[in-house]
Design a protein around this motif. Structure first.
Motif, PDB file in Angstrom:
ATOM      1  N   LYS A   1       0.847  -1.178   0.000  1.00  0.00           N
ATOM      2  CA  LYS A   1       0.000   0.000   0.000  1.00  0.00           C
ATOM      3  C   LYS A   1       0.888   1.234   0.000  1.00  0.00           C
ATOM      4  O   LYS A   1       1.855   1.314   0.741  1.00  0.00           O
ATOM      5  CB  LYS A   1      -0.908  -0.020   1.224  1.00  0.00           C
ATOM      6  CG  LYS A   1      -1.909   1.084   1.240  1.00  0.00           C
ATOM      7  CD  LYS A   1      -2.942   0.862   2.323  1.00  0.00           C
ATOM      8  CE  LYS A   1      -4.016   1.889   2.166  1.00  0.00           C
ATOM      9  NZ  LYS A   1      -5.156   1.647   3.009  1.00  0.00           N
ATOM     10  N   MET A   2       0.524   2.193  -0.834  1.00  0.00           N
ATOM     11  CA  MET A   2       1.287   3.430  -0.937  1.00  0.00           C
ATOM     12  C   MET A   2       0.403   4.595  -0.509  1.00  0.00           C
ATOM     13  O   MET A   2      -0.749   4.670  -0.924  1.00  0.00           O
ATOM     14  CB  MET A   2       1.750   3.647  -2.369  1.00  0.00           C
ATOM     15  CG  MET A   2       2.727   2.598  -2.846  1.00  0.00           C
ATOM     16  SD  MET A   2       3.126   2.833  -4.581  1.00  0.00           S
ATOM     17  CE  MET A   2       1.898   1.763  -5.302  1.00  0.00           C
ATOM     18  N   ARG A   3       0.968   5.471   0.319  1.00  0.00           N
ATOM     19  CA  ARG A   3       0.248   6.668   0.762  1.00  0.00           C
ATOM     20  C   ARG A   3       1.125   7.889   0.521  1.00  0.00           C
ATOM     21  O   ARG A   3       2.283   7.918   0.947  1.00  0.00           O
ATOM     22  CB  ARG A   3      -0.077   6.580   2.248  1.00  0.00           C
ATOM     23  CG  ARG A   3      -1.175   5.628   2.557  1.00  0.00           C
ATOM     24  CD  ARG A   3      -1.692   5.871   3.974  1.00  0.00           C
ATOM     25  NE  ARG A   3      -2.839   5.023   4.179  1.00  0.00           N
ATOM     26  CZ  ARG A   3      -2.983   4.210   5.209  1.00  0.00           C
ATOM     27  NH1 ARG A   3      -2.060   4.162   6.138  1.00  0.00           N
ATOM     28  NH2 ARG A   3      -4.060   3.472   5.319  1.00  0.00           N
ATOM     29  N   TYR A   4       0.534   8.880  -0.126  1.00  0.00           N
ATOM     30  CA  TYR A   4       1.237  10.117  -0.402  1.00  0.00           C
ATOM     31  C   TYR A   4       0.362  11.279   0.049  1.00  0.00           C
ATOM     32  O   TYR A   4      -0.828  11.303  -0.229  1.00  0.00           O
ATOM     33  CB  TYR A   4       1.526  10.280  -1.900  1.00  0.00           C
ATOM     34  CG  TYR A   4       2.323   9.142  -2.486  1.00  0.00           C
ATOM     35  CD1 TYR A   4       3.696   9.113  -2.372  1.00  0.00           C
ATOM     36  CD2 TYR A   4       1.682   8.099  -3.150  1.00  0.00           C
ATOM     37  CE1 TYR A   4       4.434   8.067  -2.906  1.00  0.00           C
ATOM     38  CE2 TYR A   4       2.410   7.052  -3.682  1.00  0.00           C
ATOM     39  CZ  TYR A   4       3.776   7.040  -3.563  1.00  0.00           C
ATOM     40  OH  TYR A   4       4.494   6.004  -4.084  1.00  0.00           O
ATOM     41  N   THR A   5       0.981  12.243   0.722  1.00  0.00           N
ATOM     42  CA  THR A   5       0.281  13.466   1.103  1.00  0.00           C
ATOM     43  C   THR A   5       1.136  14.644   0.651  1.00  0.00           C
ATOM     44  O   THR A   5       2.335  14.689   0.925  1.00  0.00           O
ATOM     45  CB  THR A   5       0.062  13.537   2.630  1.00  0.00           C
ATOM     46  OG1 THR A   5      -0.726  12.413   3.025  1.00  0.00           O
ATOM     47  CG2 THR A   5      -0.665  14.818   3.017  1.00  0.00           C
ATOM     48  N   VAL A   6       0.502  15.569  -0.059  1.00  0.00           N
ATOM     49  CA  VAL A   6       1.189  16.773  -0.521  1.00  0.00           C
ATOM     50  C   VAL A   6       0.509  17.959   0.153  1.00  0.00           C
ATOM     51  O   VAL A   6      -0.704  18.145   0.020  1.00  0.00           O
ATOM     52  CB  VAL A   6       1.104  16.914  -2.059  1.00  0.00           C
ATOM     53  CG1 VAL A   6       1.737  18.220  -2.509  1.00  0.00           C
ATOM     54  CG2 VAL A   6       1.761  15.720  -2.738  1.00  0.00           C
ATOM     55  N   ARG A   7       1.301  18.752   0.891  1.00  0.00           N
ATOM     56  CA  ARG A   7       0.786  19.945   1.569  1.00  0.00           C
ATOM     57  C   ARG A   7       1.190  21.176   0.770  1.00  0.00           C
ATOM     58  O   ARG A   7       2.380  21.417   0.565  1.00  0.00           O
ATOM     59  CB  ARG A   7       1.360  20.049   2.974  1.00  0.00           C
ATOM     60  CG  ARG A   7       0.839  18.973   3.906  1.00  0.00           C
ATOM     61  CD  ARG A   7       1.372  19.125   5.330  1.00  0.00           C
ATOM     62  NE  ARG A   7       0.998  20.424   5.866  1.00  0.00           N
ATOM     63  CZ  ARG A   7       1.851  21.247   6.484  1.00  0.00           C
ATOM     64  NH1 ARG A   7       3.107  20.904   6.661  1.00  0.00           N
ATOM     65  NH2 ARG A   7       1.428  22.401   6.952  1.00  0.00           N
ATOM     66  N   LEU A   8       0.195  21.926   0.351  1.00  0.00           N
ATOM     67  CA  LEU A   8       0.437  23.192  -0.328  1.00  0.00           C
ATOM     68  C   LEU A   8       0.213  24.278   0.722  1.00  0.00           C
ATOM     69  O   LEU A   8      -0.900  24.763   0.914  1.00  0.00           O
ATOM     70  CB  LEU A   8      -0.506  23.337  -1.527  1.00  0.00           C
ATOM     71  CG  LEU A   8      -0.358  22.227  -2.584  1.00  0.00           C
ATOM     72  CD1 LEU A   8      -1.432  22.350  -3.648  1.00  0.00           C
ATOM     73  CD2 LEU A   8       1.026  22.239  -3.195  1.00  0.00           C
ATOM     74  N   ALA A   9       1.303  24.624   1.427  1.00  0.00           N
ATOM     75  CA  ALA A   9       1.192  25.461   2.622  1.00  0.00           C
ATOM     76  C   ALA A   9       1.558  26.917   2.391  1.00  0.00           C
ATOM     77  O   ALA A   9       1.331  27.743   3.264  1.00  0.00           O
ATOM     78  CB  ALA A   9       2.067  24.875   3.733  1.00  0.00           C
ATOM     79  N   GLY A  10       2.133  27.249   1.260  1.00  0.00           N
ATOM     80  CA  GLY A  10       2.501  28.634   0.990  1.00  0.00           C
ATOM     81  C   GLY A  10       1.658  29.222  -0.129  1.00  0.00           C
ATOM     82  O   GLY A  10       1.270  28.512  -1.062  1.00  0.00           O
ATOM     83  N   ARG A  11       1.380  30.510  -0.052  1.00  0.00           N
ATOM     84  CA  ARG A  11       0.585  31.184  -1.095  1.00  0.00           C
ATOM     85  C   ARG A  11       1.200  30.886  -2.472  1.00  0.00           C
ATOM     86  O   ARG A  11       2.395  30.998  -2.665  1.00  0.00           O
ATOM     87  CB  ARG A  11       0.558  32.684  -0.872  1.00  0.00           C
ATOM     88  CG  ARG A  11      -0.208  33.450  -1.950  1.00  0.00           C
ATOM     89  CD  ARG A  11      -0.168  34.952  -1.743  1.00  0.00           C
ATOM     90  NE  ARG A  11      -0.916  35.358  -0.576  1.00  0.00           N
ATOM     91  CZ  ARG A  11      -2.221  35.633  -0.571  1.00  0.00           C
ATOM     92  NH1 ARG A  11      -2.914  35.537  -1.678  1.00  0.00           N
ATOM     93  NH2 ARG A  11      -2.807  35.999   0.539  1.00  0.00           N
ATOM     94  N   GLY A  12       0.336  30.438  -3.391  1.00  0.00           N
ATOM     95  CA  GLY A  12       0.791  30.165  -4.756  1.00  0.00           C
ATOM     96  C   GLY A  12       1.518  28.839  -4.935  1.00  0.00           C
ATOM     97  O   GLY A  12       2.065  28.579  -6.010  1.00  0.00           O
ATOM     98  N   SER A  13       1.548  27.996  -3.916  1.00  0.00           N
ATOM     99  CA  SER A  13       2.220  26.690  -4.039  1.00  0.00           C
ATOM    100  C   SER A  13       1.570  25.869  -5.146  1.00  0.00           C
ATOM    101  O   SER A  13       0.367  25.970  -5.390  1.00  0.00           O
ATOM    102  CB  SER A  13       2.114  25.902  -2.731  1.00  0.00           C
ATOM    103  OG  SER A  13       2.744  26.570  -1.686  1.00  0.00           O
ATOM    104  N   ARG A  14       2.383  25.024  -5.794  1.00  0.00           N
ATOM    105  CA  ARG A  14       1.903  24.207  -6.910  1.00  0.00           C
ATOM    106  C   ARG A  14       2.371  22.770  -6.766  1.00  0.00           C
ATOM    107  O   ARG A  14       3.472  22.519  -6.281  1.00  0.00           O
ATOM    108  CB  ARG A  14       2.439  24.729  -8.251  1.00  0.00           C
ATOM    109  CG  ARG A  14       2.028  26.125  -8.599  1.00  0.00           C
ATOM    110  CD  ARG A  14       2.699  26.608  -9.878  1.00  0.00           C
ATOM    111  NE  ARG A  14       2.375  25.780 -11.021  1.00  0.00           N
ATOM    112  CZ  ARG A  14       1.348  25.983 -11.834  1.00  0.00           C
ATOM    113  NH1 ARG A  14       0.528  26.979 -11.612  1.00  0.00           N
ATOM    114  NH2 ARG A  14       1.142  25.204 -12.871  1.00  0.00           N
ATOM    115  N   ALA A  15       1.525  21.848  -7.254  1.00  0.00           N
ATOM    116  CA  ALA A  15       1.910  20.434  -7.331  1.00  0.00           C
ATOM    117  C   ALA A  15       1.284  19.842  -8.583  1.00  0.00           C
ATOM    118  O   ALA A  15       0.090  20.052  -8.847  1.00  0.00           O
ATOM    119  CB  ALA A  15       1.427  19.676  -6.102  1.00  0.00           C
TER     120      ALA A  15
END
Length: 162
Positions: A1-15
């Motif tokens: 099982k794979m778990r990924y979390t991406v936090r966009l914590a700064g104004r204008g952050s991109r993923a």
């Protein structure tokens, strides 16, 4: 099982995340991806595509979570499963959690089999079934493959039989 979390914590952050998965034999994979929009004007795109052969199983869960302070967020999730074998199975669960106004957020998902009409069309032009399947798979993964480094792209398409 794979778990990924991406936090966009700064104004204008991109993923931008592109996933290509091949399941063969008895492969059984679960993948969870969560995109957390925690700041204003964030941007995320997730594209996940799987092709499943033999008895392979694939479960994908994708969450776009937009916090109250994330006004102006723009988020999209696309997940697709293509079952090449009649015994293969795919499950896709897209989720949205939107806690503010003034955002763009949506998702799309599909699970299906190889299109018999496409196979028939290619075979009626003298293309062998395995080669016709390879052509269809190559087109299916084209957008995700554009994001891959060239050395991975070659290896991936060789493993896919394309």
């Amino acid at each position: 099982k794979m778990r990924y979390t991406v936090r966009l914590a700064g104004r204008g952050s991109r993923a931008e995340i592109a996933i290509a998965y091949l399941g063969r034999g008895q492969d059984a994979t679960e993948m969870d991806i969560t995109i957390l929009h925690e700041a204003p004007e964030t941007y995320a795109r997730v594209t996940a595509k799987a092709a499943l052969f033999d008895d392979a199983r694939f479960v994908f869960r994708g969450m776009l979570d937009i916090a109250p302070e994330a006004k102006g967020a723009d988020s999209y999730l696309l997940a697709k499963g293509l079952m090449v074998s009649p015994r293969a199975r795919a499950e896709i669960y897209p989720y949205l959690e939107i806690q503010t106004d003034e955002v763009k957020a949506s998702h799309g998902s599909s699970v299906g089999r190889l299109d018999e009409r496409q196979l028939f069309y290619l075979q009626s032009r003298g293309i062998a079934k395995t080669e016709a399947e390879a052509i269809i798979l190559s087109a299916y993964f084209r957008d995700v493959a554009q994001e891959m480094p060239i050395e991975y792209k070659k290896k991936f398409f060789q493993q896919a039989g394309c």
